[in-house]
Design a protein around this motif. Structure first.
Motif, PDB file in Angstrom:
ATOM      1  N   GLY A 123       0.830  -1.237   0.112  1.00 28.77           N
ATOM      2  CA  GLY A 123      -0.146   0.010  -0.136  1.00 28.77           C
ATOM      3  C   GLY A 123       0.836   1.264  -0.068  1.00 28.77           C
ATOM      4  O   GLY A 123       0.497   2.258  -0.786  1.00 28.77           O
ATOM      5  N   HIS A 124       2.131   1.211   0.815  1.00 29.39           N
ATOM      6  CA  HIS A 124       2.982   2.459   0.560  1.00 29.39           C
ATOM      7  C   HIS A 124       3.378   2.573  -0.631  1.00 29.39           C
ATOM      8  O   HIS A 124       3.828   3.534  -0.895  1.00 29.39           O
ATOM      9  CB  HIS A 124       3.840   2.268   1.722  1.00 29.39           C
ATOM     10  N   ARG A 125       3.676   1.516  -1.344  1.00 27.27           N
ATOM     11  CA  ARG A 125       4.407   1.679  -2.686  1.00 27.27           C
ATOM     12  C   ARG A 125       3.363   2.270  -3.535  1.00 27.27           C
ATOM     13  O   ARG A 125       3.800   3.236  -4.312  1.00 27.27           O
ATOM     14  CB  ARG A 125       4.801   0.103  -3.110  1.00 27.27           C
ATOM     15  N   GLU A 126       2.086   1.687  -3.479  1.00 27.17           N
ATOM     16  CA  GLU A 126       1.004   2.480  -4.320  1.00 27.17           C
ATOM     17  C   GLU A 126       0.928   3.822  -4.078  1.00 27.17           C
ATOM     18  O   GLU A 126       0.753   4.835  -4.720  1.00 27.17           O
ATOM     19  CB  GLU A 126      -0.086   1.595  -4.305  1.00 27.17           C
ATOM     20  N   GLY A 127       1.064   4.026  -2.722  1.00 30.04           N
ATOM     21  CA  GLY A 127       0.919   5.506  -2.101  1.00 30.04           C
ATOM     22  C   GLY A 127       1.914   6.446  -2.651  1.00 30.04           C
ATOM     23  O   GLY A 127       1.404   7.516  -3.092  1.00 30.04           O
ATOM     24  N   ALA A 128       2.970   5.945  -2.763  1.00 36.62           N
ATOM     25  CA  ALA A 128       4.280   6.579  -3.270  1.00 36.62           C
ATOM     26  C   ALA A 128       3.956   7.164  -4.808  1.00 36.62           C
ATOM     27  O   ALA A 128       4.357   8.217  -5.103  1.00 36.62           O
ATOM     28  CB  ALA A 128       5.676   6.065  -3.199  1.00 36.62           C
ATOM     29  N   LYS A 129       3.407   6.109  -5.563  1.00 38.38           N
ATOM     30  CA  LYS A 129       3.131   6.427  -6.774  1.00 38.38           C
ATOM     31  C   LYS A 129       1.949   7.530  -6.997  1.00 38.38           C
ATOM     32  O   LYS A 129       2.050   8.410  -7.754  1.00 38.38           O
ATOM     33  CB  LYS A 129       2.635   5.193  -7.486  1.00 38.38           C
ATOM     34  N   ALA A 130       1.052   7.388  -6.078  1.00 35.49           N
ATOM     35  CA  ALA A 130      -0.185   8.458  -6.136  1.00 35.49           C
ATOM     36  C   ALA A 130       0.465   9.750  -6.012  1.00 35.49           C
ATOM     37  O   ALA A 130       0.146  10.852  -6.338  1.00 35.49           O
ATOM     38  CB  ALA A 130      -1.101   8.123  -5.165  1.00 35.49           C
ATOM     39  N   PHE A 131       1.312   9.910  -4.908  1.00 38.66           N
ATOM     40  CA  PHE A 131       2.024  11.028  -4.424  1.00 38.66           C
ATOM     41  C   PHE A 131       2.558  11.717  -5.794  1.00 38.66           C
ATOM     42  O   PHE A 131       2.496  13.005  -5.970  1.00 38.66           O
ATOM     43  CB  PHE A 131       3.075  10.934  -3.504  1.00 38.66           C
ATOM     44  N   ARG A 132       3.391  11.107  -6.412  1.00 38.88           N
ATOM     45  CA  ARG A 132       4.277  11.467  -7.595  1.00 38.88           C
ATOM     46  C   ARG A 132       3.216  12.147  -8.536  1.00 38.88           C
ATOM     47  O   ARG A 132       3.566  13.200  -9.167  1.00 38.88           O
ATOM     48  CB  ARG A 132       5.061  10.444  -8.229  1.00 38.88           C
ATOM     49  N   LYS A 133       2.033  11.256  -9.023  1.00 39.45           N
ATOM     50  CA  LYS A 133       1.308  11.868  -9.908  1.00 39.45           C
ATOM     51  C   LYS A 133       0.325  12.854  -9.396  1.00 39.45           C
ATOM     52  O   LYS A 133       0.367  13.985 -10.307  1.00 39.45           O
ATOM     53  CB  LYS A 133       0.283  10.608 -10.120  1.00 39.45           C
ATOM     54  N   ILE A 134      -0.111  12.839  -8.007  1.00 32.52           N
ATOM     55  CA  ILE A 134      -0.664  14.181  -7.531  1.00 32.52           C
ATOM     56  C   ILE A 134       0.162  15.328  -7.659  1.00 32.52           C
ATOM     57  O   ILE A 134      -0.297  16.478  -8.202  1.00 32.52           O
ATOM     58  CB  ILE A 134      -1.390  14.086  -6.362  1.00 32.52           C
ATOM     59  N   ALA A 135       1.500  15.344  -7.309  1.00 33.67           N
ATOM     60  CA  ALA A 135       2.622  16.413  -7.428  1.00 33.67           C
ATOM     61  C   ALA A 135       2.547  17.058  -8.839  1.00 33.67           C
ATOM     62  O   ALA A 135       2.347  18.110  -8.941  1.00 33.67           O
ATOM     63  CB  ALA A 135       3.487  16.193  -6.761  1.00 33.67           C
ATOM     64  N   ARG A 136       2.720  16.135  -9.581  1.00 36.12           N
ATOM     65  CA  ARG A 136       3.096  16.363 -11.105  1.00 36.12           C
ATOM     66  C   ARG A 136       1.595  17.291 -11.499  1.00 36.12           C
ATOM     67  O   ARG A 136       1.638  18.006 -12.158  1.00 36.12           O
ATOM     68  CB  ARG A 136       3.185  15.363 -12.049  1.00 36.12           C
ATOM     69  N   TYR A 137       0.616  16.624 -11.076  1.00 36.43           N
ATOM     70  CA  TYR A 137      -0.801  17.111 -11.568  1.00 36.43           C
ATOM     71  C   TYR A 137      -0.786  18.891 -10.921  1.00 36.43           C
ATOM     72  O   TYR A 137      -1.174  19.554 -11.767  1.00 36.43           O
ATOM     73  CB  TYR A 137      -1.930  16.316 -11.320  1.00 36.43           C
ATOM     74  N   CYS A 138      -0.604  18.899  -9.683  1.00 40.36           N
ATOM     75  CA  CYS A 138      -0.620  20.232  -9.113  1.00 40.36           C
ATOM     76  C   CYS A 138       0.125  21.258  -9.992  1.00 40.36           C
ATOM     77  O   CYS A 138      -0.239  22.189  -9.877  1.00 40.36           O
ATOM     78  CB  CYS A 138      -0.338  19.931  -7.750  1.00 40.36           C
ATOM     79  N   GLU A 171     -10.088  12.981  -8.520  1.00 39.82           N
ATOM     80  CA  GLU A 171     -10.640  13.290  -7.362  1.00 39.82           C
ATOM     81  C   GLU A 171     -10.124  14.647  -6.933  1.00 39.82           C
ATOM     82  O   GLU A 171     -11.004  15.282  -5.984  1.00 39.82           O
ATOM     83  CB  GLU A 171      -9.935  12.188  -6.389  1.00 39.82           C
ATOM     84  N   LEU A 172      -8.894  15.046  -7.319  1.00 42.65           N
ATOM     85  CA  LEU A 172      -8.323  16.460  -6.827  1.00 42.65           C
ATOM     86  C   LEU A 172      -9.415  17.515  -7.376  1.00 42.65           C
ATOM     87  O   LEU A 172      -9.721  18.307  -6.644  1.00 42.65           O
ATOM     88  CB  LEU A 172      -6.916  16.589  -7.336  1.00 42.65           C
ATOM     89  N   ASP A 173      -9.696  17.382  -8.939  1.00 46.92           N
ATOM     90  CA  ASP A 173     -10.621  18.176  -9.353  1.00 46.92           C
ATOM     91  C   ASP A 173     -11.814  18.280  -8.467  1.00 46.92           C
ATOM     92  O   ASP A 173     -12.246  19.626  -8.434  1.00 46.92           O
ATOM     93  CB  ASP A 173     -10.881  17.829 -10.624  1.00 46.92           C
ATOM     94  N   LYS A 174     -12.460  17.345  -7.875  1.00 44.46           N
ATOM     95  CA  LYS A 174     -13.854  17.157  -7.331  1.00 44.46           C
ATOM     96  C   LYS A 174     -13.518  18.232  -5.928  1.00 44.46           C
ATOM     97  O   LYS A 174     -14.291  18.888  -5.868  1.00 44.46           O
ATOM     98  CB  LYS A 174     -14.064  16.033  -6.912  1.00 44.46           C
ATOM     99  N   ALA A 175     -12.335  17.793  -5.330  1.00 45.04           N
ATOM    100  CA  ALA A 175     -12.177  18.584  -4.179  1.00 45.04           C
ATOM    101  C   ALA A 175     -11.675  20.041  -4.176  1.00 45.04           C
ATOM    102  O   ALA A 175     -12.319  20.930  -3.753  1.00 45.04           O
ATOM    103  CB  ALA A 175     -10.738  18.231  -3.515  1.00 45.04           C
ATOM    104  N   ILE A 176     -11.372  20.434  -5.575  1.00 47.39           N
ATOM    105  CA  ILE A 176     -10.955  21.825  -5.714  1.00 47.39           C
ATOM    106  C   ILE A 176     -12.183  22.513  -6.154  1.00 47.39           C
ATOM    107  O   ILE A 176     -12.582  23.604  -5.571  1.00 47.39           O
ATOM    108  CB  ILE A 176      -9.837  22.080  -6.862  1.00 47.39           C
TER     109      ILE A 176
END
Ligand code: IPE
Ligand code: IPE
Ligand code: MG
Length: 236
Positions: free
Chosen positions: A33-48, A218-223
């Motif tokens: 789960g932490h490995r997948e979480g680390a991937k999500a972190f990279r994706k979301i940082a790039r998207y931001c 999901e981030l779009d929804k939050a924003i």
């Protein structure tokens, strides 16, 4: 899709929670789960970065997370080291990196690398990415109080000089605007010692999605939700 590009939060904080449950749901060890979480972190940082968010803070490891089993903590530190190794990329990303939290708890090689990255990326101002590692909001406030006390004892300031502005400058986030929006996935509805001073007027967004599944949509929804809120800061 982001509905109103004029109402973007300047600073978003992410509490990256739900990695363990994501793995357990799939019959996998928590570290997956932490490995997948680390991937999500990279994706979301790039998207931001693409949508133009100026400041982002990711809560990666709290001062309380040392209570976890040793092999889980080791895996989180390994993933963190892996990220530090690849982060030289910020050169082309033009991103400033800041690690907030107590660095003294880390292995020397990790700590030195964190400090080098902070120094060499400090010339960039397109986006500032903060990673909260061994971070606790209470710990941060106690340290700032200690620093202010020392300044007073050394006669650099008078106790009456200590106001909100001076004090917030002594936090790990000194000079960074407060969080406008704090997002916590995983269904928990609490702050868990994240940015407690800086979230005094943050908008909070909770979702049941687990962090490894947290996507740009999901981030779009939050924003979009954030953009619909009326921030009054005590006024009318
Ligand atoms: C967040 O996910 C990551 C860290 C706290 C390091 P968790 O590991 O807390 O995931 P859950 O809450 O157990 O699902
Ligand atoms: C908060 O998650 C810390 C991070 C995401 C780094 P936790 O999983 O540690 O929080 P609690 O224990 O559910 O409050
Ligand atoms: Mg958790």
């Amino acid at each position: 899709m982001i509905a109103d590009k004029e109402r973007l939060p300047e600073h978003i904080g992410f509490i990256m929670d739900g990695n363990g449950r994501w793995a357990v749901k799939r019959g996998l060890p928590r570290k997956m789960g932490h490995r997948e979480g680390a991937k999500a972190f990279r994706k979301i940082a790039r998207y931001c970065k693409t949508i133009g968010i100026k400041y982002i803070t990711f809560y990666a490891f709290s001062t309380e997370n040392w209570r976890r089993p040793e092999d889980e903590v080791d895996e989180i530190m390994r993933l963190f080291g892996e990220y530090l190794d690849e982060v030289k990329d910020f050169e082309k990303d033009k991103t400033r990196l800041i690690f907030i939290g107590d660095k003294s708890a880390f292995r020397d090689d990790l700590r030195v690398r964190m400090e080098e990255i902070e120094k060499s990326s400090s010339v960039y101002d397109e986006m500032t990415l903060m990673i909260a590692m061994n971070y606790g909001g209470r710990d941060e406030i106690v340290r700032a109080a200690r620093a202010a006390a020392e300044m007073a004892v050394n006669r650099e300031i008078k106790p009456s000089d200590i106001d909100e502005k001076l004090f917030s400058g002594l936090l790990y986030t000194g000079g960074i605007p407060d969080a406008d929006l704090i997002i916590r996935p995983s269904g928990e509805k609490r702050i868990s010692n994240f940015l407690i001073w800086q979230s005094a007027y943050s908008e909070l967004y909770f979702t049941d999605v687990l962090w490894p599944d947290f996507s740009p949509d999901e981030l779009d929804k939050a924003i979009n939700d954030y953009a619909s809120r009326s921030r009054r800061f005590g006024g009318v």
